[in-house]
Design a protein around this motif. Structure first.
Motif, short mmCIF file in Angstrom:
data_model
loop_
_atom_site.label_atom_id
_atom_site.label_comp_id
_atom_site.label_asym_id
_atom_site.label_seq_id
_atom_site.Cartn_x
_atom_site.Cartn_y
_atom_site.Cartn_z
N HIS A 105 0.82 -1.25 0.03
CA HIS A 105 0.15 0.10 -0.19
C HIS A 105 0.85 1.27 -0.06
O HIS A 105 0.51 2.20 0.39
CB HIS A 105 -0.91 0.14 1.12
CG HIS A 105 -2.31 -0.95 1.10
ND1 HIS A 105 -3.13 -0.43 0.61
CD2 HIS A 105 -2.06 -2.45 1.47
CE1 HIS A 105 -4.20 -1.76 0.69
NE2 HIS A 105 -3.40 -2.78 1.09
N ASN A 106 2.15 1.30 -0.25
CA ASN A 106 3.17 2.44 -0.45
C ASN A 106 3.27 2.99 0.82
O ASN A 106 3.37 4.03 0.87
CB ASN A 106 2.84 3.03 -1.50
CG ASN A 106 2.71 2.46 -2.92
OD1 ASN A 106 3.48 1.77 -3.22
ND2 ASN A 106 1.56 2.77 -3.95
N ILE A 107 3.03 2.18 1.81
CA ILE A 107 3.52 3.07 3.22
C ILE A 107 4.64 2.26 3.72
O ILE A 107 4.93 1.12 3.67
CB ILE A 107 2.38 2.79 4.45
CG1 ILE A 107 0.88 3.59 3.92
CG2 ILE A 107 2.93 3.29 5.73
CD1 ILE A 107 -0.06 3.19 4.61
N ALA A 108 5.81 3.16 3.93
CA ALA A 108 7.32 2.73 4.50
C ALA A 108 6.99 1.77 5.51
O ALA A 108 6.19 2.16 6.58
CB ALA A 108 8.22 3.86 4.69
N THR A 109 7.65 0.87 5.81
CA THR A 109 7.73 0.01 7.09
C THR A 109 8.16 0.77 8.19
O THR A 109 8.05 0.15 9.39
CB THR A 109 8.50 -1.38 6.72
OG1 THR A 109 9.80 -1.17 6.28
CG2 THR A 109 7.78 -2.19 5.38
N GLU A 110 8.98 1.59 8.01
CA GLU A 110 9.54 2.26 9.21
C GLU A 110 8.58 3.11 9.94
O GLU A 110 8.59 3.54 10.91
CB GLU A 110 10.57 3.30 8.60
CG GLU A 110 11.89 2.99 8.00
CD GLU A 110 11.79 2.35 6.38
OE1 GLU A 110 11.01 3.44 6.01
OE2 GLU A 110 12.39 1.54 6.25
N ARG A 111 7.32 3.36 9.39
CA ARG A 111 6.10 4.01 9.85
C ARG A 111 5.45 2.92 10.79
O ARG A 111 4.43 3.71 11.54
CB ARG A 111 5.35 4.44 8.86
CG ARG A 111 5.82 5.67 8.05
CD ARG A 111 5.00 6.38 7.22
NE ARG A 111 5.59 7.49 6.39
CZ ARG A 111 5.13 7.97 5.68
NH1 ARG A 111 3.60 7.91 5.12
NH2 ARG A 111 5.69 8.90 4.66
N LEU A 112 5.97 1.97 10.82
CA LEU A 112 5.03 0.92 11.79
C LEU A 112 5.58 1.31 13.11
O LEU A 112 6.48 1.09 13.73
CB LEU A 112 5.36 -0.46 11.51
CG LEU A 112 4.64 -1.52 11.99
CD1 LEU A 112 3.21 -1.56 12.18
CD2 LEU A 112 5.26 -2.82 11.98
N VAL A 113 4.29 1.63 13.80
CA VAL A 113 4.64 1.99 15.26
C VAL A 113 4.45 0.78 16.20
O VAL A 113 5.50 0.60 17.12
CB VAL A 113 3.83 3.30 15.67
CG1 VAL A 113 3.92 3.49 17.27
CG2 VAL A 113 3.94 4.42 14.95
N ALA A 114 3.38 0.21 16.23
CA ALA A 114 3.45 -0.96 17.02
C ALA A 114 2.32 -1.88 16.37
O ALA A 114 1.72 -1.84 15.26
CB ALA A 114 2.33 -0.50 18.24
#
Length: 160
Positions: A86-95
């Motif tokens: 979905h074109n969201i960087a995996t670094e944005r995964l908070v929890a």
């Protein structure tokens, strides 16, 4: 009546009304509004993505083999794959909140997964995001199938 009869010079600018600066201000208001709409859409897109991620991880867990060694690691990889799709960087995964595995895999037991990502407040193309972040999260719950084999429990979901 012609201008010659009234005695007015048509080349005179006394009656000219200012307004050129209004076009600039209007264009700035339009651009700021457009940036806000695009950033609001980023939050909506992130919400639909974390909805999909939490739903798919729960489905994978309720159907998982309890003897699998690393269900949490496999769930992490699944969420990262969905975010990337979905074109969201995996670094944005908070929890990624998972139940205690494999202890939670008992017939009729509810399994809840919560996925949280951060979305920048303001994202400008070719510059990146700045101005802080918003956390967008979603959770999904499903019951472990009461009729599947290899799990503890009696299969009576009326007690659950």
């Amino acid at each position: 009546m012609s201008a010659a009869r009234t005695g007015r010079d048509l080349r005179d600018e006394d009656g000219m009304v200012a307004g050129g600066e209004v076009l600039v201000v209007g264009m700035l208001v339009f651009l700021v509004g457009l940036v806000l709409v695009v950033n609001a859409w980023a939050v909506v897109d992130a919400k639909s993505t974390v909805d999909a991620a939490s739903r798919e991880v729960v489905r994978a867990l309720v159907e998982a083999d309890p003897t699998h060694l690393d269900l949490a690691g496999a769930s992490q990889v699944l969420v990262e794959d969905i975010l990337t799709a979905h074109n969201i960087a995996t670094e944005r995964l908070v929890a990624l909140d998972l139940p205690t595995l494999p202890d939670a895999l008992v017939r009729c037991n509810p399994i809840t997964v919560r996925v949280t990502v951060s979305v920048p407040t303001l994202r400008v193309p070719f510059v990146g995001g700045f101005g802080g972040t918003w956390d967008v999260s979603s959770s999904h719950t499903e019951l472990v199938d009461p009729f599947r084999s290899g799990l503890d429990g009696n299969g009576d979901c009326a007690d659950a």
